[in-house]
Design a protein around this motif. Structure first.
Motif, PDB file in Angstrom:
ATOM      1  N   GLU A 172       0.742  -1.186   0.000  1.00 27.24           N
ATOM      2  CA  GLU A 172       0.093   0.019   0.143  1.00 27.24           C
ATOM      3  C   GLU A 172       0.832   1.411  -0.142  1.00 27.24           C
ATOM      4  O   GLU A 172       0.851   2.174  -0.700  1.00 27.24           O
ATOM      5  CB  GLU A 172      -1.165  -0.063   1.221  1.00 27.24           C
ATOM      6  CG  GLU A 172      -2.010   0.990   0.876  1.00 27.24           C
ATOM      7  CD  GLU A 172      -3.088   1.170   2.212  1.00 27.24           C
ATOM      8  OE1 GLU A 172      -3.044   0.262   3.062  1.00 27.24           O
ATOM      9  OE2 GLU A 172      -3.725   1.973   2.340  1.00 27.24           O
ATOM     10  N   TRP A 173       1.880   1.232   0.682  1.00 24.94           N
ATOM     11  CA  TRP A 173       2.743   2.627   0.774  1.00 24.94           C
ATOM     12  C   TRP A 173       3.433   2.758  -0.535  1.00 24.94           C
ATOM     13  O   TRP A 173       3.620   3.879  -0.706  1.00 24.94           O
ATOM     14  CB  TRP A 173       3.715   2.435   1.964  1.00 24.94           C
ATOM     15  CG  TRP A 173       4.680   1.387   1.996  1.00 24.94           C
ATOM     16  CD1 TRP A 173       4.860   0.084   2.181  1.00 24.94           C
ATOM     17  CD2 TRP A 173       6.228   1.637   0.952  1.00 24.94           C
ATOM     18  NE1 TRP A 173       6.089  -0.517   1.663  1.00 24.94           N
ATOM     19  CE2 TRP A 173       6.905   0.274   1.001  1.00 24.94           C
ATOM     20  CE3 TRP A 173       6.591   2.647   0.491  1.00 24.94           C
ATOM     21  CZ2 TRP A 173       8.049   0.356   0.416  1.00 24.94           C
ATOM     22  CZ3 TRP A 173       8.100   2.671  -0.058  1.00 24.94           C
ATOM     23  CH2 TRP A 173       8.461   1.317  -0.043  1.00 24.94           C
ATOM     24  N   GLU A 221       5.639   8.424   4.450  1.00 28.39           N
ATOM     25  CA  GLU A 221       6.029   7.235   4.619  1.00 28.39           C
ATOM     26  C   GLU A 221       6.963   6.587   3.534  1.00 28.39           C
ATOM     27  O   GLU A 221       7.865   6.015   4.036  1.00 28.39           O
ATOM     28  CB  GLU A 221       4.884   6.235   4.718  1.00 28.39           C
ATOM     29  CG  GLU A 221       5.115   4.697   4.999  1.00 28.39           C
ATOM     30  CD  GLU A 221       4.001   3.950   5.277  1.00 28.39           C
ATOM     31  OE1 GLU A 221       2.853   4.355   5.006  1.00 28.39           O
ATOM     32  OE2 GLU A 221       4.483   2.857   5.673  1.00 28.39           O
ATOM     33  N   SER A 222       6.572   6.651   2.219  1.00 26.11           N
ATOM     34  CA  SER A 222       7.564   6.221   1.219  1.00 26.11           C
ATOM     35  C   SER A 222       8.959   6.988   1.394  1.00 26.11           C
ATOM     36  O   SER A 222       9.855   6.291   1.267  1.00 26.11           O
ATOM     37  CB  SER A 222       7.108   6.311  -0.011  1.00 26.11           C
ATOM     38  OG  SER A 222       6.973   7.723  -0.617  1.00 26.11           O
ATOM     39  N   GLU A 254       0.723   4.192  -2.909  1.00 22.55           N
ATOM     40  CA  GLU A 254       0.478   5.546  -2.468  1.00 22.55           C
ATOM     41  C   GLU A 254       1.654   6.581  -2.773  1.00 22.55           C
ATOM     42  O   GLU A 254       1.454   7.484  -3.147  1.00 22.55           O
ATOM     43  CB  GLU A 254       0.156   5.606  -0.847  1.00 22.55           C
ATOM     44  CG  GLU A 254      -1.313   5.027  -0.710  1.00 22.55           C
ATOM     45  CD  GLU A 254      -1.767   5.137   0.568  1.00 22.55           C
ATOM     46  OE1 GLU A 254      -0.901   5.361   1.524  1.00 22.55           O
ATOM     47  OE2 GLU A 254      -3.027   4.730   0.780  1.00 22.55           O
ATOM     48  N   GLY A 255       2.900   5.939  -2.462  1.00 24.87           N
ATOM     49  CA  GLY A 255       4.016   7.018  -2.880  1.00 24.87           C
ATOM     50  C   GLY A 255       4.186   7.273  -4.415  1.00 24.87           C
ATOM     51  O   GLY A 255       4.191   8.527  -4.670  1.00 24.87           O
ATOM     52  N   THR A 290       5.119   9.871  -0.467  1.00 23.35           N
ATOM     53  CA  THR A 290       4.563  10.320   0.732  1.00 23.35           C
ATOM     54  C   THR A 290       5.450  10.415   1.842  1.00 23.35           C
ATOM     55  O   THR A 290       6.752   9.838   1.540  1.00 23.35           O
ATOM     56  CB  THR A 290       3.549   9.237   1.063  1.00 23.35           C
ATOM     57  OG1 THR A 290       3.944   8.065   1.356  1.00 23.35           O
ATOM     58  CG2 THR A 290       2.445   9.089   0.136  1.00 23.35           C
ATOM     59  N   ASP A 302      11.442  -4.757   2.606  1.00 26.02           N
ATOM     60  CA  ASP A 302      10.275  -4.350   1.826  1.00 26.02           C
ATOM     61  C   ASP A 302      10.701  -3.507   0.510  1.00 26.02           C
ATOM     62  O   ASP A 302      12.013  -3.953   0.347  1.00 26.02           O
ATOM     63  CB  ASP A 302       9.661  -3.198   2.889  1.00 26.02           C
ATOM     64  CG  ASP A 302      10.668  -1.895   2.984  1.00 26.02           C
ATOM     65  OD1 ASP A 302      11.657  -1.872   2.257  1.00 26.02           O
ATOM     66  OD2 ASP A 302      10.165  -0.808   3.580  1.00 26.02           O
ATOM     67  N   ARG A 336      10.778   5.388   4.327  1.00 27.81           N
ATOM     68  CA  ARG A 336      11.105   3.826   4.167  1.00 27.81           C
ATOM     69  C   ARG A 336      12.425   4.037   3.261  1.00 27.81           C
ATOM     70  O   ARG A 336      13.314   3.246   3.135  1.00 27.81           O
ATOM     71  CB  ARG A 336       9.984   3.181   3.434  1.00 27.81           C
ATOM     72  CG  ARG A 336       9.110   2.674   4.477  1.00 27.81           C
ATOM     73  CD  ARG A 336       7.825   2.028   3.680  1.00 27.81           C
ATOM     74  NE  ARG A 336       6.933   1.402   4.473  1.00 27.81           N
ATOM     75  CZ  ARG A 336       6.657   0.236   5.102  1.00 27.81           C
ATOM     76  NH1 ARG A 336       7.474  -0.767   4.621  1.00 27.81           N
ATOM     77  NH2 ARG A 336       5.669  -0.067   5.644  1.00 27.81           N
TER      78      ARG A 336
END
Ligand code: FE2
Ligand code: FE2
Lengths: 332, 284
Positions: free
Chosen positions: A307-308, B185-186, A311-312, B183, B124, B189
């Motif tokens: 998902e991330w 978050e991305s 979305e990224g 984002t 990931d 990461r």
């Protein structure tokens, strides 16, 4: 098949049809292709979405049993062939989701239905791949059974589906050949390899026969789908064709089909063979096959963990579009 | 034989032999003094491709979007194809009757010559993408230089691989940028992945006697010559990705090239070599 037990809704009786429905049926009967912008009965659209969606999901979930052996493939060449094959299946999924999109349903919506269990995929992918010989058996039998169904679907009434099938069929025969090549190496190899080959055939024979769906007498949705030319042959016809083609191939390998009743019927010009255990089939469809939970969990995990990532990428696309708009504005 | 034709060409062996006979004469291949270094160095390139290809192939069927499933399989396929070319040449140089498959499937960890970066677990997608980028940026420069190698055999393989790797680098750079500048978050990461992988990224540039011997023979570039170009690519991409280059040495974890690996490699080999080890001598 990859689409088993697809519920079909509609009318087959001309007297009950509206003028539009009658005209639509006439086009189909005249072998015309239906294209996305054409009028179509709601039932035709819904049935197709179910069928194409189920087929697409089967391609995607179908990556898993073979993906299970990619990291253990025994030679560099086998590893490449298997990788290429599984990659093709992902590509097939992509073509089919695109075909479904032309009917007004997005890939994400279909994924959601797969993940919630509302949509199914072929029962065959709920069986485990336990030895390297299974890479042979899957290509030979599973892709072989898929071909039986997909070749006639190249002539199906819905244009985008038919065209997706043409592309898919080109690749499927390579899939079956590579599977049979693995099977030959195993069957003509060491005693251990031959034992694995026989065991793979024992385990995959009946599940492969189940791929064609229940017997015609129990197949309630066939008539409508056949009238719409989204199903081209009956389940039993295809199953018979598959058995007739596969038995000599098994004999050539020196392997025994696990069916004591299997016999050439001179009069019919076909093999007589035992039906698979339909109770097992319905249990697998209900979610009680050996790998249903694992397969679905693997797909859900891939989706949730990703998902991330998705979305990224879309956040970046939005920013890039905004930057382009701003620079266009500045340039004016 | 029944309706199904055999996928394997019956005359494949004959074809391969003819192709080998037609191959350009390469004095480096038979150079006895050079042999140990040349062999080792070919294993380094081949093993990097093999182990990274193996790691990438683990994603098959588990990627975050269908397009990634396809793209990752593509990268893995390219890398395994390159492995076959490099390790075949290594086997030929070694001249002990081993094949590329023997080298891939029958060596133990201490004989593997890949850098540690490529054997690290996938983590990931951030780790997978960043690992790919750091490696691609080096791989691209290496192959660009090797395509002009004085060894025609090396140059030939490099030219083929370069086309694929140019695409790998384009793709991984693009993903690093998009995810880094995506984002919060991305971004986080990707930064975490960069921080974790950075101390492994420099191993490829630490030259030893093997690297120096093949460079002297005109087969390969001097590794320090590749570094500025790598630095520039990495700086540009990280900048666009809004990521920060870690303030720490990039050559902390070395030794893979000499056969001293992380704990992860043994597990990769246990899985990869299982069938060849369990059924010695069988044909697949
Ligand atoms: Fe397929
Ligand atoms: Fe297939």
């Amino acid at each position: 098949m990859y689409a088993q037990m697809v519920k079909s809704e509609g009318k087959t009786d001309r007297a009950e049809m509206s003028p539009e429905e009658r005209a639509f049926q006439d086009r189909i009967d005249a072998n015309e292709k239906i294209e996305p912008k054409d009028w179509m009965p709601d039932g035709y659209r819904k049935t197709l979405i179910r069928q194409i969606g189920q087929h697409a999901h089967s391609e995607i979930v179908g990556q898993l049993p073979e993906g299970n052996w990619i990291t253990r493939a025994p030679t560099l060449e086998r590893k490449q062939i298997l990788l290429a094959k599984v990659q093709d299946e992902a590509g097939h999924g992509l073509y089919l989701y695109c075909a479904a999109e032309t009917l007004g349903v997005s890939r994400d919506e279909l994924f959601e239905k797969l993940h919630s269990g509302a949509m199914k995929y072929s029962s065959i992918f709920n069986y485990p791949t336990l030895t390297w010989a299974d890479m042979g058996a899957v290509g030979w039998l599973v892709d072989g059974a898929a071909i039986m169904n997909q070749v006639p679907l190249q002539r199906t009434s819905y244009g985008p589906y038919a065209r997706a099938m043409v592309r898919i069929c080109k690749e499927e025969s390579f899939h079956q050949r590579q599977g049979y090549a693995v099977m030959m190496r195993m069957a003509f190899g060491t005693p251990e390899q031959k034992e694995m080959a026989q065991d793979a055939l024992n385990r995959f024979w009946y599940p492969s026969l189940m791929m064609f769906g229940p017997s015609d007498k129990d197949s309630v949705h066939s008539a409508q789908s056949m009238a719409w030319r989204i199903k081209m042959n009956t389940n039993d016809e295809l199953r018979q064709k598959f058995v007739d083609e596969t038995v000599p191939q098994a004999e050539y390998l020196g392997l025994t089909v696990p069916d004591e009743t299997l016999k050439w019927n001179e009069e019919r010009g076909h093999y007589d063979f035992a039906e698979p255990d339909w109770e097992e089939f319905f249990e697998v469809l209900k979610g009680n096959g050996p790998c249903n939970d694992e397969r679905l969990a693997a797909r859900r995990k891939a989706w949730d963990d990703g998902e991330w990532f998705r979305e990224g990428l879309s956040a970046y696309a939005d920013k890039a579009a905004a930057r382009r708009a701003a620079s266009d504005l500045a340039a004016e | 034989m029944p309706s199904l034709p055999d996928a394997e060409m019956p005359d494949a062996l004959a074809l391969a032999e003819r192709a080998a006979a037609e191959q350009v004469h390469d004095p480096h291949v038979a150079d006895v003094d050079l042999k140990p270094a040349f062999f080792d160095w070919l294993c380094r390139i081949g093993d990097n491709a093999l182990i990274l290809g193996h790691r990438v192939s683990e994603w098959c069927g588990h990627a975050p979007v269908l397009e990634e499933d396809i793209a990752l399989a593509n990268v893995a396929l390219d890398l395994i194809g390159q492995t076959q070319m490099w390790l075949s040449l290594a086997a030929e140089v070694e001249d002990k009757g081993r094949t590329a498959d023997d080298l891939a499937y029958l060596r133990d960890a201490m004989k593997f010559r890949n850098i540690k970066l490529v054997e690290l677990p996938n983590g990931d997608m951030g780790v997978t993408v960043m690992r790919q980028f750091l490696f691609d940026a080096y791989h691209f420069e290496l192959l660009t230089a090797l395509a002009r190698s004085e060894s025609p055999r090396v140059a030939e393989i490099a030219a083929k691989a370069l086309k694929e790797v140019a695409y790998h680098l384009e793709r991984s750079s693009d993903l690093v940028i998009r995810l880094g500048d995506g984002t919060a978050e991305s971004h986080a990461r990707m930064q975490a992945a960069l921080d974790a992988l950075w101390p492994y990224a420099g191993e490829v540039f630490v030259a030893d006697a093997v690297d120096e011997a093949v460079a002297r023979a005109g087969i390969a570039p001097a590794l320090p010559d590749l570094l500025p170009k790598w630095e520039r690519t990495v700086a540009e991409v990280l900048d666009e990705a809004t990521l920060t280059r870690p303030d720490r040495r990039f050559d902390v974890h070395v030794g893979g090239k000499q056969g001293r690996h992380t704990e992860h490699l043994g597990y990769i080999l246990a899985e990869m070599q299982f069938l060849q080890r369990a059924y010695p001598g069988a044909e697949w």
